[in-house]
Design a protein around this motif. Structure first.
Motif, PDB file in Angstrom:
ATOM      1  N   GLU A 103       0.826  -1.209   0.000  1.00  0.00           N
ATOM      2  CA  GLU A 103       0.000   0.000   0.000  1.00  0.00           C
ATOM      3  C   GLU A 103       0.858   1.256   0.000  1.00  0.00           C
ATOM      4  O   GLU A 103       0.538   2.248  -0.661  1.00  0.00           O
ATOM      5  CB  GLU A 103      -0.933  -0.020   1.216  1.00  0.00           C
ATOM      6  N   ALA A 106       2.155   1.851  -3.473  1.00  0.00           N
ATOM      7  CA  ALA A 106       1.137   2.274  -4.426  1.00  0.00           C
ATOM      8  C   ALA A 106       0.679   3.704  -4.171  1.00  0.00           C
ATOM      9  O   ALA A 106       0.503   4.487  -5.114  1.00  0.00           O
ATOM     10  CB  ALA A 106      -0.051   1.317  -4.371  1.00  0.00           C
ATOM     11  N   ARG A 107       0.472   4.072  -2.885  1.00  0.00           N
ATOM     12  CA  ARG A 107      -0.070   5.388  -2.579  1.00  0.00           C
ATOM     13  C   ARG A 107       0.995   6.479  -2.550  1.00  0.00           C
ATOM     14  O   ARG A 107       0.794   7.559  -3.099  1.00  0.00           O
ATOM     15  CB  ARG A 107      -0.784   5.334  -1.226  1.00  0.00           C
ATOM     16  N   ALA A 108       2.102   6.224  -1.917  1.00  0.00           N
ATOM     17  CA  ALA A 108       3.116   7.271  -1.730  1.00  0.00           C
ATOM     18  C   ALA A 108       4.138   7.325  -2.850  1.00  0.00           C
ATOM     19  O   ALA A 108       4.599   8.410  -3.236  1.00  0.00           O
ATOM     20  CB  ALA A 108       3.837   7.051  -0.390  1.00  0.00           C
TER      21      ALA A 108
END
Length: 464
Positions: A103, A106-108
């Motif tokens: 995660e 993917a997000r940062a």
């Protein structure tokens, strides 16, 4: 270039410089052979060559400096982010499925990361020769992470796959190609080449407009030199070209005015002299036929013939216009006239026989040459053809000929080669002069050579 050539010619006297001089001359001859000869093409190269060289240098500097530098910085940034994730995986406890790391990536970081079980890395794939991404990423991973890795920059067009071997697992990373190199660099190249093409096209339009007046001036001068009419010619173009055009127009007017004045003067002289000769003939007609009167009649006839030759030589082509003429038919007329006079003359013409010439002047030129051949030989062969837009006519005779060192002298006006041609006392010595004058007025020339018949060959060559 010429100064360098002069210096090399002076240096050629020294033995150490001879190889350099020889190499320079060879290069100069090679460049001269491959270089275009037309003004338009040469000027076009002068415009285009600097643009091509400048763009080549810019592209090289851009690709070598800017493109690779930006790509290196972007690849290093991606590798640092991957290195941070590798550090987290190796030094901090993780959940069984590594969900938080995936995660986080993917997000940062904008990447797709997956932790796989430990397995051997795939075999290296073939690398493109000019693949900057593979080169920079491999270098950065080796320096920043220092672990076994595998990179695929070819398999997927929009993504780059990276696998890094950890102690107990394999970290697989998918990242966009645009994150690893300067993807908008091609825009710079497209704009540079497209604007250059537009500039070259505009330069071609202006160049054609500047070259066209020079071409028209050259065509007009060539037509005037061949005795052909120059129609609808006026000064145009740049200031220097206009000056040259105006100078040509003034020169043509002066020459035409001089020819007109000469023709008018000769017409008057011809009328006055012929009037006197006519009175002499009338007076001789009333005299009794005696040896003295017959000698006087002979002198008057010879004087009349000489006067006609002088006037023909001085008047040149007169005001006769160029017209499409059947040269084969013209040669047949000469053959018939020679047969009437009791001379053996054969004529033949190969191929198409129509050419643009001054018919009466050309007939006078050929008639003089045929008459000379009949006068000094027993057989005369005339052959004509058109080769590469040039009319070539040869007149061969079996006479005594003219020595090679005397052939140019034979063209001099009022000059007779009595000893060379076994010539009698009559004649003005203007036959060859008139013939060459007519040939040159057509833009050609007349040459004397050895004949296959053993005598003299007169070769006439004029534009068709």
């Amino acid at each position: 270039m010429r100064d360098l050539a002069a210096k090399l010619r002076h240096a050629a006297d020294f033995k150490p410089f001879r190889p350099l001089v020889s190499a320079y001359r060879s290069v100069s001859r090679f460049v001269y052979r491959i270089m275009p000869k037309g003004l338009f093409t040469r000027t076009f190269l002068i415009i285009v060559a600097p643009i091509v060289i400048l763009q080549s240098v810019l592209v090289f500097v851009f690709m070598e400096r800017h493109y690779q530098l930006v790509s290196r910085r972007m690849s290093e940034a991606v590798v640092r982010e991957i290195a941070a994730v590798v550090y987290v995986l190796e030094n901090y406890p993780q959940d069984p499925n590594h969900t938080k790391v995936e995660e986080l990536a993917a997000r940062a970081l904008g990447m797709s990361m997956t932790v796989l079980p430990l397995e051997p890395l795939p075999a290296p794939t073939p690398k493109p020769f000019f693949d900057v991404i593979d080169k920079e990423l491999s270098l950065a991973i080796s320096q920043k992470i220092g672990k076994p890795f595998w990179i695929d920059t070819v398999g997927r067009s929009r993504f780059v796959e990276i696998r890094i071997q950890l102690e107990n697992s394999i970290l697989r990373v998918f990242t966009r190609r645009s994150q690893t190199y300067a993807s908008n660099s091609h825009i710079f190249l497209v704009w540079m080449f497209s604007t250059s093409l537009v500039l070259v096209f505009i330069a071609l339009l202006f160049l054609r407009n500047q070259i066209r007046p020079i071409v028209r001036l050259a065509d007009a001068a060539e037509a005037f030199g061949k005795g052909r009419p120059v129609e609808n010619f006026h000064a145009s173009g740049a200031r220097e070209v206009r000056r040259a055009s105006l100078a040509f127009i003034d020169m043509r007017r002066r020459i035409e005015r001089q020819i007109e004045q000469r023709t008018t003067m000769l017409a008057g002289v011809s009328h006055d002299l012929r009037t006197i000769l006519t009175r002499l003939r009338l007076q001789l007609a009333f005299l009794e036929k005696t040896p003295e009167s017959e000698a006087m009649r002979k002198d008057v006839d010879e004087m009349s013939n000489m006067l006609e030759d002088y006037l023909a030589f001085a008047s040149g082509d007169g005001d006769e216009d160029i017209q499409l003429t059947d040269i084969a038919l013209l040669l047949e007329e000469l053959e018939e006239e020679a047969e009437i006079s009791g001379h053996a003359v054969t004529t033949r013409f190969e191929g198409p026989s129509e050419a643009e010439v001054k018919r009466l002047s050309m007939k006078r030129c050929l008639s003089n040459l045929v008459t000379n051949g009949c006068k000094y030989g027993n057989r005369v062969d005339v052959h004509g053809t058109i080769e590469r837009n040039w009319l070539v006519i040869t007149i061969d005779d079996d006479g005594p000929g003219i020595p090679e060192d005397q052939r140019e002298i034979a063209f001099l006006a009022f000059h007779r080669l009595d000893l060379a041609r076994n010539q009698d006392e009559t004649g003005s010595g203007l036959g060859l002069s008139i013939a060459r004058d007519i040939a040159r007025s057509h833009g050609g020339d007349l040459y004397l050579e050895d004949s296959p018949l053993g005598g003299l060959r007169a070769k006439l060559r004029v534009p068709a």
